[in-house]
Enzyme design. Structure first.
Site, PDB file in Angstrom:
ATOM      1  N   TYR A 156      51.642  36.991  38.785  1.00 49.96           N
ATOM      2  CA  TYR A 156      50.484  37.879  38.949  1.00 49.96           C
ATOM      3  C   TYR A 156      50.785  39.277  38.388  1.00 49.96           C
ATOM      4  O   TYR A 156      49.974  39.856  37.641  1.00 49.96           O
ATOM      5  CB  TYR A 156      50.147  37.957  40.442  1.00 49.96           C
ATOM      6  N   LYS A 160      48.933  41.174  35.234  1.00 53.87           N
ATOM      7  CA  LYS A 160      48.214  42.448  35.380  1.00 53.87           C
ATOM      8  C   LYS A 160      48.819  43.543  34.504  1.00 53.87           C
ATOM      9  O   LYS A 160      48.107  44.422  34.013  1.00 53.87           O
ATOM     10  CB  LYS A 160      48.183  42.864  36.853  1.00 53.87           C
TER      11      LYS A 160
HETATM   12  P1  NAP Z   1      38.457  36.842  45.229  1.00 49.94           P
HETATM   13  O1  NAP Z   1      37.778  37.330  46.458  1.00 49.94           O
HETATM   14  O2  NAP Z   1      39.433  35.731  45.348  1.00 49.94           O
HETATM   15  O3  NAP Z   1      37.342  36.481  44.120  1.00 49.94           O
HETATM   16  C1  NAP Z   1      37.748  36.008  42.880  1.00 49.94           C
HETATM   17  C2  NAP Z   1      36.543  35.780  42.005  1.00 49.94           C
HETATM   18  O4  NAP Z   1      37.019  35.274  40.725  1.00 49.94           O
HETATM   19  C3  NAP Z   1      35.605  34.722  42.549  1.00 49.94           C
HETATM   20  O5  NAP Z   1      34.289  35.027  42.183  1.00 49.94           O
HETATM   21  C4  NAP Z   1      36.069  33.462  41.823  1.00 49.94           C
HETATM   22  O6  NAP Z   1      35.068  32.469  41.683  1.00 49.94           O
HETATM   23  C5  NAP Z   1      36.398  34.018  40.455  1.00 49.94           C
HETATM   24  N1  NAP Z   1      37.318  33.166  39.696  1.00 49.94           N
HETATM   25  C6  NAP Z   1      38.555  32.757  40.050  1.00 49.94           C
HETATM   26  N2  NAP Z   1      39.086  31.998  39.083  1.00 49.94           N
HETATM   27  C7  NAP Z   1      38.169  31.922  38.089  1.00 49.94           C
HETATM   28  C8  NAP Z   1      38.126  31.286  36.828  1.00 49.94           C
HETATM   29  N3  NAP Z   1      39.158  30.559  36.379  1.00 49.94           N
HETATM   30  N4  NAP Z   1      37.008  31.408  36.073  1.00 49.94           N
HETATM   31  C9  NAP Z   1      35.961  32.140  36.524  1.00 49.94           C
HETATM   32  N5  NAP Z   1      35.943  32.765  37.700  1.00 49.94           N
HETATM   33  C10 NAP Z   1      37.032  32.662  38.486  1.00 49.94           C
HETATM   34  O7  NAP Z   1      39.284  38.042  44.544  1.00 49.94           O
HETATM   35  P2  NAP Z   1      39.106  39.623  44.673  1.00 49.94           P
HETATM   36  O8  NAP Z   1      40.051  40.105  45.708  1.00 49.94           O
HETATM   37  O9  NAP Z   1      37.670  39.981  44.735  1.00 49.94           O
HETATM   38  O10 NAP Z   1      39.742  40.071  43.262  1.00 49.94           O
HETATM   39  C11 NAP Z   1      38.950  40.412  42.135  1.00 49.94           C
HETATM   40  C12 NAP Z   1      39.882  40.989  41.075  1.00 49.94           C
HETATM   41  O11 NAP Z   1      40.550  42.130  41.605  1.00 49.94           O
HETATM   42  C13 NAP Z   1      40.982  40.027  40.632  1.00 49.94           C
HETATM   43  O12 NAP Z   1      41.220  40.183  39.257  1.00 49.94           O
HETATM   44  C14 NAP Z   1      42.188  40.501  41.415  1.00 49.94           C
HETATM   45  O13 NAP Z   1      43.395  40.155  40.810  1.00 49.94           O
HETATM   46  C15 NAP Z   1      41.943  41.998  41.441  1.00 49.94           C
HETATM   47  N6  NAP Z   1      42.649  42.676  42.514  1.00 49.94           N
HETATM   48  C16 NAP Z   1      42.407  42.399  43.818  1.00 49.94           C
HETATM   49  C17 NAP Z   1      43.109  43.064  44.817  1.00 49.94           C
HETATM   50  C18 NAP Z   1      42.890  42.805  46.270  1.00 49.94           C
HETATM   51  O14 NAP Z   1      43.644  43.401  47.089  1.00 49.94           O
HETATM   52  N7  NAP Z   1      41.923  42.002  46.671  1.00 49.94           N
HETATM   53  C19 NAP Z   1      44.082  44.009  44.460  1.00 49.94           C
HETATM   54  C20 NAP Z   1      44.308  44.277  43.119  1.00 49.94           C
HETATM   55  C21 NAP Z   1      43.579  43.615  42.142  1.00 49.94           C
HETATM   56  P3  NAP Z   1      34.943  31.257  42.790  1.00 49.94           P
HETATM   57  O15 NAP Z   1      34.655  31.896  44.094  1.00 49.94           O
HETATM   58  O16 NAP Z   1      33.832  30.424  42.271  1.00 49.94           O
HETATM   59  O17 NAP Z   1      36.281  30.594  42.777  1.00 49.94           O
END
Ligand code: NAP
Length: 248
Positions: A156, A160
């Protein structure tokens, strides 16, 4: 679409940070295209309902960002239907955590494919059209893990860090064409993604946040909306940390 209506593309817009970004970016009269991966459409349908309540036209589609053909078709379809693409948000991302010495090649590759190669496919497809129209903003979701590393997240963190380098390169290549490219690097944001982390570890992570609370999806979405706005017209190639002070 109203005369001023903008067109926003958001990957992974069905839930979590992606849904909040779609809601923060779009105003009444705008159009949002988002995708998701899960065959269950219920979260995507909920996002569509929320956007429609705000007067936004919304199209959700199920496809994998690692499928270059589907990505190109999605971007092309939006452009041909609306005649413009204002913003692309590369938000879709996954984790498959494990210690480096125990990480399988599949575990490493799958995360790189979704989090980095998927961002490349979407950025390339949108950039070609944005360069021609001579405007546009691209924002990708990096992470604090890509800036300082994180035990258990070699895949991961590498993906990133790659997003950050891709962002800076794209910003340099597209700047003269009126296209800005930036990234945000969230810290610990309360979504399904972090809910899979054991409770004890979650508490330890929260204890490292100077502001004393976990982030919310809206905390990220508001910064993304700023980066896509005219207020950020002279901002490109930047990585904006959204982490409550976890890294300074
Ligand atoms: P999340 O709640 O797990 O949501 C992920 C989203 O991405 C969902 O809509 C999922 O669709 C979609 N997705 C996953 N794999 C996919 C694929 N192969 N093709 C198309 N869509 C896909 O994650 P989140 O926490 O909102 O994170 C969003 C972004 O922020 C990510 O890039 C993550 O790495 C980044 N981020 C998050 C955090 C954190 O603390 N949460 C911190 C730093 C960065 P489905 O629901 O249909 O699977």
């Amino acid at each position: 679409m109203s005369e001023q209506g903008k067109v926003h593309l958001v990957t992974g817009g069905s839930r979590g940070i992606g849904r909040s970004i779609a809601l923060a970016l779009a105003s009444a009269g705008d159009v949002v295209y988002f995708n998701h991966y899960d065959p269950d459409d219920s979260a995507a349908d909920e996002t569509i309902g929320l956007l429609e309540d705000a007067g936004v036209e919304a199209f959700g589609q199920k496809f994998d960002v690692t499928d270059a053909g589907q990505v190109q078709a999605w971007v092309k379809e939006a452009f041909e239907a609306q005649g413009r693409i204002d913003n692309l948000i590369n938000n879709a991302g996954i984790t498959m955590d494990g210690l480096l010495v125990r990480m399988s090649p599949e575990q490493f590759n799958q995360v790189i494919q979704v989090n980095l190669v998927g961002v490349f496919y979407c950025t390339q497809a949108a950039a070609k059209l944005m360069m021609k129209q001579r405007f546009g903003s691209i924002v990708s979701l990096a992470s604090i893990a890509g800036q300082i590393g994180n035990p258990g997240q070699a895949n991961y963190a590498a993906s990133k860090a790659g997003v950050i380098a891709l962002t800076k390169t794209a910003a340099k290549e597209l700047a003269t064409r009126g296209v800005r490219v930036n990234a945000v690097a969230p810290g610990f944001i309360e979504t399904d993604m972090v809910n899979t982390i054991p409770e004890k570890l979650q508490e330890a992570m929260k204890a490292m946040i100077p502001m004393g609370r976990a982030g919310q999806p809206e905390d990220v979405a508001d910064v993304v909306a700023f980066l896509c706005s005219d207020a950020a017209r002279y901002v490109t190639g930047q990585v904006i940390a959204i982490n409550g002070g976890m890294m300074m």
